[in-house]
Design a protein around this motif. Structure first.
Motif, PDB file in Angstrom:
ATOM      1  N   ILE A 130       0.806  -1.222   0.000  1.00 54.14           N
ATOM      2  CA  ILE A 130       0.000   0.000   0.000  1.00 54.14           C
ATOM      3  C   ILE A 130       0.839   1.271   0.000  1.00 54.14           C
ATOM      4  O   ILE A 130       0.580   2.212  -0.758  1.00 54.14           O
ATOM      5  N   ASP A 131       1.860   1.311   0.862  1.00 55.86           N
ATOM      6  CA  ASP A 131       2.637   2.546   1.022  1.00 55.86           C
ATOM      7  C   ASP A 131       3.927   2.576   0.206  1.00 55.86           C
ATOM      8  O   ASP A 131       4.792   3.417   0.430  1.00 55.86           O
ATOM      9  N   LYS A 132       4.044   1.663  -0.748  1.00 53.73           N
ATOM     10  CA  LYS A 132       5.256   1.625  -1.560  1.00 53.73           C
ATOM     11  C   LYS A 132       5.287   2.784  -2.559  1.00 53.73           C
ATOM     12  O   LYS A 132       4.249   3.304  -2.968  1.00 53.73           O
ATOM     13  N   GLU A 133       6.508   3.141  -2.976  1.00 52.43           N
ATOM     14  CA  GLU A 133       6.672   4.246  -3.922  1.00 52.43           C
ATOM     15  C   GLU A 133       6.027   3.922  -5.274  1.00 52.43           C
ATOM     16  O   GLU A 133       5.456   4.779  -5.919  1.00 52.43           O
ATOM     17  N   ASN A 134       6.150   2.653  -5.693  1.00 52.73           N
ATOM     18  CA  ASN A 134       5.546   2.223  -6.960  1.00 52.73           C
ATOM     19  C   ASN A 134       4.616   1.048  -6.675  1.00 52.73           C
ATOM     20  O   ASN A 134       4.964  -0.106  -6.932  1.00 52.73           O
ATOM     21  N   PRO A 135       3.414   1.327  -6.128  1.00 55.70           N
ATOM     22  CA  PRO A 135       2.521   0.229  -5.729  1.00 55.70           C
ATOM     23  C   PRO A 135       2.032  -0.610  -6.901  1.00 55.70           C
ATOM     24  O   PRO A 135       1.639  -1.755  -6.720  1.00 55.70           O
ATOM     25  N   ASN A 136       2.073  -0.057  -8.124  1.00 54.78           N
ATOM     26  CA  ASN A 136       1.529  -0.755  -9.278  1.00 54.78           C
ATOM     27  C   ASN A 136       2.234  -2.090  -9.532  1.00 54.78           C
ATOM     28  O   ASN A 136       1.595  -3.113  -9.815  1.00 54.78           O
ATOM     29  N   LYS A 137       3.560  -2.107  -9.429  1.00 53.61           N
ATOM     30  CA  LYS A 137       4.280  -3.360  -9.704  1.00 53.61           C
ATOM     31  C   LYS A 137       3.992  -4.403  -8.622  1.00 53.61           C
ATOM     32  O   LYS A 137       3.964  -5.607  -8.900  1.00 53.61           O
ATOM     33  N   TYR A 138       3.737  -3.936  -7.402  1.00 55.12           N
ATOM     34  CA  TYR A 138       3.411  -4.876  -6.324  1.00 55.12           C
ATOM     35  C   TYR A 138       2.016  -5.462  -6.534  1.00 55.12           C
ATOM     36  O   TYR A 138       1.785  -6.648  -6.261  1.00 55.12           O
ATOM     37  N   LEU A 139       1.106  -4.631  -7.019  1.00 53.38           N
ATOM     38  CA  LEU A 139      -0.235  -5.137  -7.334  1.00 53.38           C
ATOM     39  C   LEU A 139      -0.177  -6.146  -8.482  1.00 53.38           C
ATOM     40  O   LEU A 139      -0.904  -7.150  -8.479  1.00 53.38           O
ATOM     41  N   LYS A 140       0.701  -5.892  -9.458  1.00 55.51           N
ATOM     42  CA  LYS A 140       0.886  -6.848 -10.559  1.00 55.51           C
ATOM     43  C   LYS A 140       1.422  -8.179 -10.023  1.00 55.51           C
ATOM     44  O   LYS A 140       1.019  -9.249 -10.471  1.00 55.51           O
ATOM     45  N   ALA A 141       2.339  -8.095  -9.067  1.00 52.55           N
ATOM     46  CA  ALA A 141       2.912  -9.302  -8.465  1.00 52.55           C
ATOM     47  C   ALA A 141       1.837 -10.086  -7.706  1.00 52.55           C
ATOM     48  O   ALA A 141       1.755 -11.315  -7.818  1.00 52.55           O
ATOM     49  N   ILE A 142       0.995  -9.372  -6.959  1.00 50.13           N
ATOM     50  CA  ILE A 142      -0.093 -10.029  -6.235  1.00 50.13           C
ATOM     51  C   ILE A 142      -1.053 -10.701  -7.202  1.00 50.13           C
ATOM     52  O   ILE A 142      -1.529 -11.814  -6.975  1.00 50.13           O
ATOM     53  N   ASN A 143      -1.327 -10.020  -8.311  1.00 48.33           N
ATOM     54  CA  ASN A 143      -2.218 -10.583  -9.321  1.00 48.33           C
ATOM     55  C   ASN A 143      -1.645 -11.879  -9.897  1.00 48.33           C
ATOM     56  O   ASN A 143      -2.383 -12.841 -10.137  1.00 48.33           O
ATOM     57  N   GLU A 144      -0.333 -11.924 -10.134  1.00 52.06           N
ATOM     58  CA  GLU A 144       0.316 -13.145 -10.634  1.00 52.06           C
ATOM     59  C   GLU A 144       0.115 -14.297  -9.654  1.00 52.06           C
ATOM     60  O   GLU A 144      -0.215 -15.425 -10.051  1.00 52.06           O
ATOM     61  N   ILE A 145       0.298 -14.019  -8.379  1.00 54.19           N
ATOM     62  CA  ILE A 145       0.171 -15.061  -7.353  1.00 54.19           C
ATOM     63  C   ILE A 145      -1.281 -15.509  -7.214  1.00 54.19           C
ATOM     64  O   ILE A 145      -1.573 -16.708  -7.107  1.00 54.19           O
ATOM     65  N   ALA A 146      -2.209 -14.547  -7.241  1.00 53.46           N
ATOM     66  CA  ALA A 146      -3.634 -14.874  -7.132  1.00 53.46           C
ATOM     67  C   ALA A 146      -4.089 -15.731  -8.305  1.00 53.46           C
ATOM     68  O   ALA A 146      -4.800 -16.730  -8.137  1.00 53.46           O
ATOM     69  N   LYS A 147      -3.678 -15.342  -9.499  1.00 48.52           N
ATOM     70  CA  LYS A 147      -4.098 -16.032 -10.716  1.00 48.52           C
ATOM     71  C   LYS A 147      -3.554 -17.458 -10.758  1.00 48.52           C
ATOM     72  O   LYS A 147      -4.283 -18.405 -11.069  1.00 48.52           O
ATOM     73  N   THR A 148      -2.267 -17.616 -10.444  1.00 52.03           N
ATOM     74  CA  THR A 148      -1.650 -18.932 -10.581  1.00 52.03           C
ATOM     75  C   THR A 148      -1.979 -19.874  -9.424  1.00 52.03           C
ATOM     76  O   THR A 148      -1.722 -21.075  -9.523  1.00 52.03           O
ATOM     77  N   SER A 149      -2.562 -19.352  -8.366  1.00 50.47           N
ATOM     78  CA  SER A 149      -2.980 -20.230  -7.266  1.00 50.47           C
ATOM     79  C   SER A 149      -4.495 -20.458  -7.269  1.00 50.47           C
ATOM     80  O   SER A 149      -5.019 -21.183  -6.430  1.00 50.47           O
ATOM     81  N   GLY A 150      -5.199 -19.860  -8.237  1.00 50.24           N
ATOM     82  CA  GLY A 150      -6.658 -19.924  -8.267  1.00 50.24           C
ATOM     83  C   GLY A 150      -7.225 -20.868  -9.306  1.00 50.24           C
ATOM     84  O   GLY A 150      -6.600 -21.857  -9.686  1.00 50.24           O
ATOM     85  N   ILE A 151      -8.423 -20.542  -9.795  1.00 51.55           N
ATOM     86  CA  ILE A 151      -9.134 -21.466 -10.689  1.00 51.55           C
ATOM     87  C   ILE A 151      -8.463 -21.609 -12.047  1.00 51.55           C
ATOM     88  O   ILE A 151      -8.673 -22.592 -12.753  1.00 51.55           O
ATOM     89  N   TYR A 152      -7.642 -20.625 -12.432  1.00 50.39           N
ATOM     90  CA  TYR A 152      -6.904 -20.730 -13.687  1.00 50.39           C
ATOM     91  C   TYR A 152      -5.453 -21.152 -13.440  1.00 50.39           C
ATOM     92  O   TYR A 152      -4.582 -20.959 -14.279  1.00 50.39           O
ATOM     93  N   GLY A 153      -5.227 -21.743 -12.282  1.00 50.56           N
ATOM     94  CA  GLY A 153      -3.909 -22.233 -11.911  1.00 50.56           C
ATOM     95  C   GLY A 153      -4.037 -23.465 -11.031  1.00 50.56           C
ATOM     96  O   GLY A 153      -4.634 -24.459 -11.439  1.00 50.56           O
ATOM     97  N   MET A 154      -3.481 -23.369  -9.825  1.00 54.98           N
ATOM     98  CA  MET A 154      -3.402 -24.514  -8.920  1.00 54.98           C
ATOM     99  C   MET A 154      -4.748 -25.180  -8.647  1.00 54.98           C
ATOM    100  O   MET A 154      -4.891 -26.402  -8.765  1.00 54.98           O
TER     101      MET A 154
END
Length: 295
Positions: A130-154
């Motif tokens: 939330i408080d990072k200087e460039n939160p966008n890349k962290y949100l992209k990283a979270i999205n990668e983890i969510a996607k690959t551990s969810g219904i279109y992944g694990m």
């Protein structure tokens, strides 16, 4: 031996980090946190968080930035193991040489412990973005983890795996299961680490290829070890795939051919990572370890 020592040192670092990020076992939440910690601290290779940190490092990123995500990935992996072991799924009594979570805490608390680890993983990642200087890349990283551990992944892979029990399935469907149930979260954690490390598109593409190949190879070796593995080293019984009449690489193409496929995948993985770093000592060593592991 040199690589195994390096792997052990990194795994020990992850153990310390996991304890740092988990809440104290106190208050009304004491029992559920105990159940979470029981499985989270049960050992294991810690490959997924290690891979996230290595992916960040190899593209020139700061490992400190990826640590909360690496920890969260191990929480997600552990939740999946707790649920896999439940009577409704694999019905296992042992995990990493210890009694499974539902044997110790009961099915109700094991289900909730898995749910809690999954939710807490995202709490850790989001609170450190939330408080990072460039939160966008962290949100992209979270999205990668969510996607690959969810219904279109694990989870997607797990569903097809369950539906395929006691059935003869095609190699195409088996590859879908392995690429999603096992490889997807490995791809997600490495892509997340690389994104946080500010990887270029070309670097990200090669890291994805590496992750996919070692992920599939890892599962093929798992299939092989379920036939010829040593139970005392694996920490769980062997022969469960045959007992459950599951389609595996050895059952579809034979043991020797399965080994050949796994070796080919590992070589492709190493070729991909060399395009980022011609040395890539640890990631090359990890690829070799996956193919030669005994547990």
């Amino acid at each position: 031996m040199e690589f195994k020592q390096a792997l052990k040192e990194r795994a020990n670092q992850v153990e310390i980090l996991l304890k740092r990020y988990m809440p104290k076992e106190e208050g009304y939440q004491k029992t559920i946190i105990e159940a979470m910690n029981y499985s989270l601290n049960a050992g294991g290779k810690r490959l997924r968080p290690i891979l996230a940190m290595e992916a960040c490092s190899i593209v020139g990123g700061n490992i400190e930035d990826v640590i909360p995500f690496a920890v969260a990935i191990e929480m997600i992996h552990t939740y999946s193991l707790i649920h896999d072991d439940l009577p409704a799924l694999d019905n296992d009594d042992l995990r990493r040489g210890k009694k499974t979570n539902h044997i110790v805490f009961g099915e109700d608390m094991a289900i909730l412990a898995g749910d809690a680890l999954l939710n807490y993983a995202f709490e850790v990642m989001l609170s450190n973005s939330i408080d990072k200087e460039n939160p966008n890349k962290y949100l992209k990283a979270i999205n990668e983890i969510a996607k690959t551990s969810g219904i279109y992944g694990m989870i997607g892979g797990q569903v097809v795996d369950i539906q395929s029990e006691n059935k003869q399935i095609s190699k195409e469907k088996l590859d879908y299961i392995h690429n999603n149930k096992t490889a997807a979260i490995i791809i997600g954690c490495m892509r997340a680490g690389a994104i946080i490390g500010n990887a270029t598109e070309e670097q990200l593409e090669n890291i994805t290829k590496y992750a996919k190949n070692i992920g599939l190879s890892f599962q093929i070796v798992d299939d092989i070890l379920d036939i010829i593995g040593d139970e005392s080293k694996l920490g769980k019984k062997v022969g469960s795939d045959i007992e459950n009449q599951k389609s595996t690489y050895p059952s579809l193409i034979g043991l020797d051919e399965s080994k050949k496929v796994a070796y080919r995948l590992i070589e492709e993985a190493k070729n991909s990572i060399k395009l980022i770093d011609s040395n890539a000592k640890f990631l090359n060593g990890l690829a070799d370890y996956i193919i030669d592991r005994e547990y």
